[in-house]
Motif scaffolding. Structure first.
Motif, PDB file in Angstrom:
ATOM      1  N   THR A   4      50.941  67.390  54.634  1.00 26.01           N
ATOM      2  CA  THR A   4      51.269  68.696  54.046  1.00 26.01           C
ATOM      3  C   THR A   4      52.711  68.700  53.556  1.00 26.01           C
ATOM      4  O   THR A   4      53.606  68.180  54.230  1.00 26.01           O
ATOM      5  CB  THR A   4      51.088  69.817  55.093  1.00 26.01           C
ATOM      6  N   GLY A  32      51.722  76.944  63.182  1.00 27.90           N
ATOM      7  CA  GLY A  32      50.780  76.864  62.072  1.00 27.90           C
ATOM      8  C   GLY A  32      49.440  76.258  62.444  1.00 27.90           C
ATOM      9  O   GLY A  32      48.575  76.092  61.573  1.00 27.90           O
ATOM     10  N   THR A  64      44.311  70.678  59.669  1.00 26.93           N
ATOM     11  CA  THR A  64      44.993  71.357  58.576  1.00 26.93           C
ATOM     12  C   THR A  64      45.780  72.553  59.114  1.00 26.93           C
ATOM     13  O   THR A  64      45.282  73.311  59.946  1.00 26.93           O
ATOM     14  CB  THR A  64      43.999  71.848  57.508  1.00 26.93           C
ATOM     15  N   PRO A  65      47.023  72.727  58.644  1.00 24.14           N
ATOM     16  CA  PRO A  65      47.833  73.847  59.124  1.00 24.14           C
ATOM     17  C   PRO A  65      47.641  75.105  58.286  1.00 24.14           C
ATOM     18  O   PRO A  65      47.105  75.055  57.166  1.00 24.14           O
ATOM     19  CB  PRO A  65      49.252  73.315  58.954  1.00 24.14           C
ATOM     20  N   SER A  66      48.115  76.221  58.820  1.00 24.59           N
ATOM     21  CA  SER A  66      48.199  77.475  58.084  1.00 24.59           C
ATOM     22  C   SER A  66      49.609  78.020  58.299  1.00 24.59           C
ATOM     23  O   SER A  66      49.941  78.488  59.389  1.00 24.59           O
ATOM     24  CB  SER A  66      47.162  78.484  58.576  1.00 24.59           C
ATOM     25  N   PHE A  67      50.427  77.945  57.254  1.00 21.56           N
ATOM     26  CA  PHE A  67      51.843  78.274  57.395  1.00 21.56           C
ATOM     27  C   PHE A  67      52.202  79.628  56.787  1.00 21.56           C
ATOM     28  O   PHE A  67      53.280  79.807  56.226  1.00 21.56           O
ATOM     29  CB  PHE A  67      52.692  77.184  56.743  1.00 21.56           C
ATOM     30  N   ASP A  68      51.324  80.609  56.933  1.00 21.50           N
ATOM     31  CA  ASP A  68      51.610  81.941  56.397  1.00 21.50           C
ATOM     32  C   ASP A  68      52.879  82.531  57.013  1.00 21.50           C
ATOM     33  O   ASP A  68      53.726  83.082  56.305  1.00 21.50           O
ATOM     34  CB  ASP A  68      50.432  82.885  56.660  1.00 21.50           C
ATOM     35  N   TRP A  82      51.919  76.079  50.344  1.00 21.41           N
ATOM     36  CA  TRP A  82      52.046  74.705  50.801  1.00 21.41           C
ATOM     37  C   TRP A  82      50.842  73.926  50.292  1.00 21.41           C
ATOM     38  O   TRP A  82      49.800  74.492  49.960  1.00 21.41           O
ATOM     39  CB  TRP A  82      52.115  74.651  52.330  1.00 21.41           C
ATOM     40  N   THR A  84      48.238  70.744  51.136  1.00 19.39           N
ATOM     41  CA  THR A  84      47.728  69.824  52.148  1.00 19.39           C
ATOM     42  C   THR A  84      46.727  68.880  51.514  1.00 19.39           C
ATOM     43  O   THR A  84      45.801  69.312  50.821  1.00 19.39           O
ATOM     44  CB  THR A  84      47.058  70.589  53.304  1.00 19.39           C
TER      45      THR A  84
END
Length: 222
Positions: A4, A32, A64-68, A82, A84
């Motif tokens: 990512t 995340g 998989t990340p979630s960087f909200d 972002w 990924t």
């Protein structure tokens, strides 16, 4: 595995406060992911600052990340996103003899034993560039690559951004001071062992992996 990339806005005070502490960045990165991701596989991260207006976060992870939340705190309001990518296809294509441009943020140290019965010894940070170069050169083979010589005959390697970060770590109600020496290595490598290099790319190299060190990335040689 997933790779990512997320651009951060270095002009924001909240971003500067965040990146001023590897401990805070580490916590923001792990936020995340679903709880427990650290126990299911190492999450590697690195901050690349290539100019006053360029700051990129790179993360390698098994999920998989979630960087909200990170985007709200430190991202660009005009582009709070972002990217990924599935890393496995790239990793599986690595083979002996390939050459790649690489970047590595690492924690160059050496072990010093205070006596015959002192076990593994204490880790002493390497400050001088010549020692940092030797640190990488002496370990490249175990990580599956060799350093490609430059025009002058020496390794095609640049060492920059050598710095020492000091911060407080709070664990289980106990606060302790942590010091991490890091340096950025940029150069050209040749693959000598595909499996070893894949391990290095996904598990990290050297110490202080939770504090922005150990993430090696590759790019096409131009």
């Amino acid at each position: 595995m997933y790779l990512t990339q997320m651009p951060l806005n270095p002009q924001r005070r909240s971003t500067r406060d965040l990146v001023g502490s590897p401990q805070r960045v580490h916590a923001a990165v792990l936020a995340g992911f679903l709880p427990g991701v650290a126990e299911r596989g190492r999450v590697l991260w690195r901050l690349d600052a290539d100019g006053p207006h360029s700051l990129n976060l790179f993360v390698v992870s098994a999920e998989t990340p979630s960087f909200d939340a990170l985007a709200e705190q430190a991202g660009w309001s005009s582009n709070p996103v972002w990217r990924t990518a599935d890393y496995d296809k790239f990793l599986s294509a690595l083979s002996v003899g390939q050459r790649w441009v690489f970047r590595l943020a690492a924690n160059p140290v050496r072990a010093v034993r205070d006596g015959e019965d002192s076990g593994r010894g204490r880790r002493v940070p390497l400050i001088k560039e010549v020692d940092q170069r030797e640190w990488l050169s002496s370990r490249a083979e175990q990580w599956g690559f060799s350093l490609v010589p430059g025009a002058s005959g020496g390794a095609n390697l640049n060492v920059s951004q050598s710095r020492r970060a000091r911060f407080e770590r709070h664990t289980g109600g106990v606060t302790r001071s942590v010091t991490v020496q890091s340096a950025q290595f940029d150069g050209v490598l040749e693959v000598t062992d595909g499996d070893a290099l894949r391990y290095a790319l996904t598990k990290g190299v050297g110490g202080a992996k939770g504090y922005g060190c150990g993430l090696l990335t590759l790019a096409t040689v131009k």
